[in-house]
Design a protein around this motif. Structure first.
Motif: not given
Ligand code: SF4
Ligand code: SF4
Lengths: 319, 434
Positions: A255-256, A298, A302-307, A309, A311, A314, A318
């Motif tokens: 990952t970045s 690694d 790992y990226p935080v996966r969609y969903g 979080v 709602p 979240k 935002q």
């Protein structure tokens, strides 16, 4: 009713990029520095490159046959390893030692661990470490460029000169940028290395994360240690390591964010070895050390996966 | 903006300018009783029965199931098992066309006079399912679970799969019907807010749609959103993220974040069901790829693929692949006798290509992580799947994978990642039920 052949799973479209292309692009990116090396160190450099590349190819084909793996020498990864290995060897290393290095890189470091994709350590750097431990004298005898013939006089690399407070003038920054200094085959010409690196970046073979994090860390720490920052960046194998070794896919994080951490870690260890360690140069060991941490990095990045979080959380973020 | 995703060549200009052509009277249709998510329908006709177009032939079996109707008039020639494109088997009703073109009586009613339950019941009786590919029974989606409120209805006009232009054509040619369908949906779920989501450059389609949306105000506030082209933006979860910024929590439904997503053709089918009592027996699909004349075709559900190929004079030379659906998620067909289903959005002829390589090494390039719109780590899941470690796959959230194919699309080693993930999911399902 017509029977159709060629059932294949989705997706039915594919980006055109293949592993072979990736590897051969890396080879292409190494060519300017390879040419420079022949220019600076003569035909001797070409011989060493040829020996390492050929041993790597032969060892790879042989071990894939022995391990009953599909032989995929064509994918170019052994050529990359061979070239990179030659780049970190001193110009007058006996050829049989270079061959031993090529064998170690492919057999011990790569194929024994399961082949491409499963090795923990960067094969070229690990092989260099093995050679350095086995032949400490030959591996640290450097020569200034443009010396042919048998009566060549050995000379210290700039980093050694600084470390051991040797008398005599250091190469100017311009000379170091162009590559007119003692050092390993492919590490000296920053200009030619950057040319290749630009190709890799432009083709998106590598991303900026590791090299930038690495170089920035070295710059900052060198400043803290009151060193000449430009000198530290140009010296040793830093540019070669940051753009071509630390960015090796297999032995760097996925990952970045992981890549940034990896680059920073490499930078810290490199400077610590240069300043405090027993060796003048620390790039090789820094990268090998960070290679070991890759599985852990690694897992932590790992990226935080969609969903993942909730709602509620979240939406407050935002709104 | 969705995260990840890929941007393959869209190929849409090959077929987007061809008006919808009709091919509604094939010699025969094969109508599987299980072409939707949920329980298979129960046949209510038997071999030898005469049926007319629009007549109920399969009754929904429970709530999560769907009714099935004859898509042509004729005689039932068999009620037998057939294969579906997915490789599963299903009972199917085959009807031989008698050429008489008889159909059920349609009605004419004003949906404004109907209550929400009546609207949903009308949709249920018409056998409507999601026509974007998932084929989830639409009446189930419209029946909100207790305590949930629909805030926003999204009309999905993204059609993000390359080659496909059928939804775009339908929206262009039948704007009024689609928009009325959207109105009915909003009424049924009791919301006054909707978004029409289009993707990329659709050749001025937005200008055609906008006036229709204006007319709905103030009763219904509809926003027209044009999203940048990105695959898989038309996937339900990704579209919700792109339009609202919200994420559907893992294992939950869109309605849990107050959203409902409907496909363009589903909306049109809803309009026809509610205002005319006309069931879902036809759909528009794109015939494309390596064909001389790509087209957008309105066909009867159940039309065998070979009939469509004949109609359009498409020759397969034995090396080409035939894909049902889009190129990213569609299925390669083993043979041409399979029928078009309610969820079939495309029929593509693609050239042969090197297959996936089961044995190639993952070089850990990280491209798949960048591409995954669910932000999973396909490389790592793939590594576990290769070892047969299904539990390891689960811990890496393989069940959140939407099988969009982005990871396999970008993988330079051409690993069949999606195929592995489907396999892992199936194994995990089995373990759960066992
Ligand atoms: S892992 Fe699943 S969701 Fe992610 S890119 Fe691959 S197929 Fe799509
Ligand atoms: S794209 Fe393919 S090769 Fe690259 S990390 Fe993912 S699985 Fe491995």
């Amino acid at each position: 009713m017509e029977k159709l052949p060629l059932l294949s799973p989705a997706p039915h479209l594919h980006s055109s990029e293949t592993t072979g292309q990736v590897m051969w692009t890396v080879v292409l990116a190494l060519l300017p520095a390879a040419a420079g090396s022949i220019f600076f160190f003569g035909l001797r450099a070409l011989k060493i490159m040829a020996v390492t590349v050929v041993t790597c190819l032969v060892t790879e084909a042989a071990s894939q046959a022995v391990f009953h793996r599909p032989v995929r020498v064509k994918d170019g990864s052994a050529v990359v390893t061979g070239l990179l290995l030659s780049f970190v060897l001193p110009p007058r290393l006996p050829l049989w030692m270079a061959a031993l290095g090529g064998f170690s890189a492919i057999f011990l470091v790569k194929e024994l661990f399961g082949g491409l994709g499963y090795n923990i350590f960067n094969p070229a750097l690990a092989a260099r470490a093995i050679l350095l431990a086995s032949f400490p004298v030959e591996m640290t005898r450097f020569y200034p460029p443009f010396q042919t013939g048998v009566d060549a006089v050995s000379g210290a690399t700039p980093l050694t000169a600084v470390k051991e407070h040797l008398a005599g003038p250091l190469p100017s920054l311009k000379e170091m940028f162009l590559g007119v200094r003692a050092g390993c085959l492919g590490e000296t010409s920053v200009l030619l290395l950057l040319l290749g690196a630009a190709l890799l970046l432009a083709r998106r073979i590598i991303t900026w994360h590791i090299p930038l994090a690495y170089l920035a860390t070295v710059a900052v720490l060198s400043a803290i240690f009151r060193q000449n920052v430009a000198f530290q960046l140009l010296a040793g194998g830093l540019i070669l390591g940051a753009f071509f070794m630390a960015t090796d896919y297999v032995t760097s994080p996925l990952t970045s964010r992981g890549k940034l951490i990896f680059g920073i870690g490499c930078g810290i260890i490199t400077v610590l070895i240069r300043m405090q360690g027993g060796y003048p140069e620390g790039v090789c060991y820094a990268i090998l050390f960070m290679n070991m941490l890759v599985p852990m990095i690694d897992r932590l990045t790992y990226p935080v996966r969609y969903g993942a979080v909730l709602p509620e959380k979240k939406s407050s973020g935002q709104a | 903006m969705i995260s990840g995703g890929v941007h393959p060549l869209s190929f849409k200009r090959l077929s987007r300018n061809f008006p919808i052509q009709e091919f509604l009277q094939p010699e025969r249709v094969v109508l599987p009783l299980s072409q939707h998510t949920g329980a298979a329908a129960t046949p209510v006709v038997k071999k030898g029965d005469e049926v007319v177009q629009g007549q109920l032939i399969g009754q929904a079996n429970g709530f999560v199931s769907s009714c099935l109707h004859a898509s042509i008039s004729g005689r039932v020639s068999s009620v037998d098992y057939c294969y579906l494109p997915s490789g599963r088997r299903s009972l199917a009703i085959t009807i031989e066309n008698d050429g008489s073109n008889r159909r059920i009586e349609t009605i004419s009613r004003d949906w404004r006079s109907l209550a929400s339950e009546q609207l949903v019941e009308g949709v249920r009786q018409a056998g409507i399912v999601g026509m974007g590919g998932a084929a989830f029974p639409t009446h189930v989606k419209l029946s909100l679970p207790p305590g949930r409120r629909a805030e926003l209805v999204i009309l999905n006009g993204c059609e993000c799969e390359p080659f496909l232009t059928c939804d775009e054509r339908v929206l262009r040619e039948e704007t009024a019907g689609v928009v009325e369908g959207l109105q009915i949906i909003c009424r049924a779920v009791g919301t006054g807010k909707a978004t029409v989501a289009l993707e990329g450059d659709k050749d001025g389609l937005d200008e055609i749609v906008r006036p229709y949306l204006k007319k709905l105000e103030p009763e219904l506030k509809v926003e027209l959103k044009i999203l940048p082209e990105r695959y898989p933006q038309g996937s339900e979860k990704q579209l919700i993220e792109a339009v609202t910024g919200r994420q559907v929590p893992s294992g939950k439904l869109p309605i849990d974040v107050g959203c409902l997503v409907f496909n363009v053709q589903t909306a049109l089918a809803i309009k026809q069901a509610v205002t005319e009592g006309w069931p879902l027996v036809q759909r528009v699909l794109t015939l494309g790829g390596l064909v001389e004349k790509p087209s957008n075709l309105r066909v009867a559900i159940g039309t065998p693929v070979e009939a469509i190929l004949n109609f359009c004079q498409v020759k397969l030379d034995g090396r080409k692949r035939l894909v049902m659906g889009g190129p990213m998620m569609g299925q390669a067909l083993p043979e041409t006798s399979l029928p078009v289903l309610k969820g079939t959005s495309g029929l593509l002829v693609l050239g042969p290509r090197e297959g996936f390589s089961e044995e190639a090494p993952c070089i850990r390039c990280g491209r798949c992580l960048q591409a995954c719109p669910m932000r999973l780590a396909p490389a790592e899941i793939g590594r576990q799947a290769r070892l047969g470690n299904w539990e390891g796959c689960r811990q890496l959230y393989v069940n959140d994978c939407i099988e969009c194919g982005c990871c396999a699309y970008v993988c330079p080693s051409r690993l069949p990642l999606v195929a592995w993930f489907k396999w892992a999911k199936a194994e995990l399902r089995e373990k759960k039920t066992a």
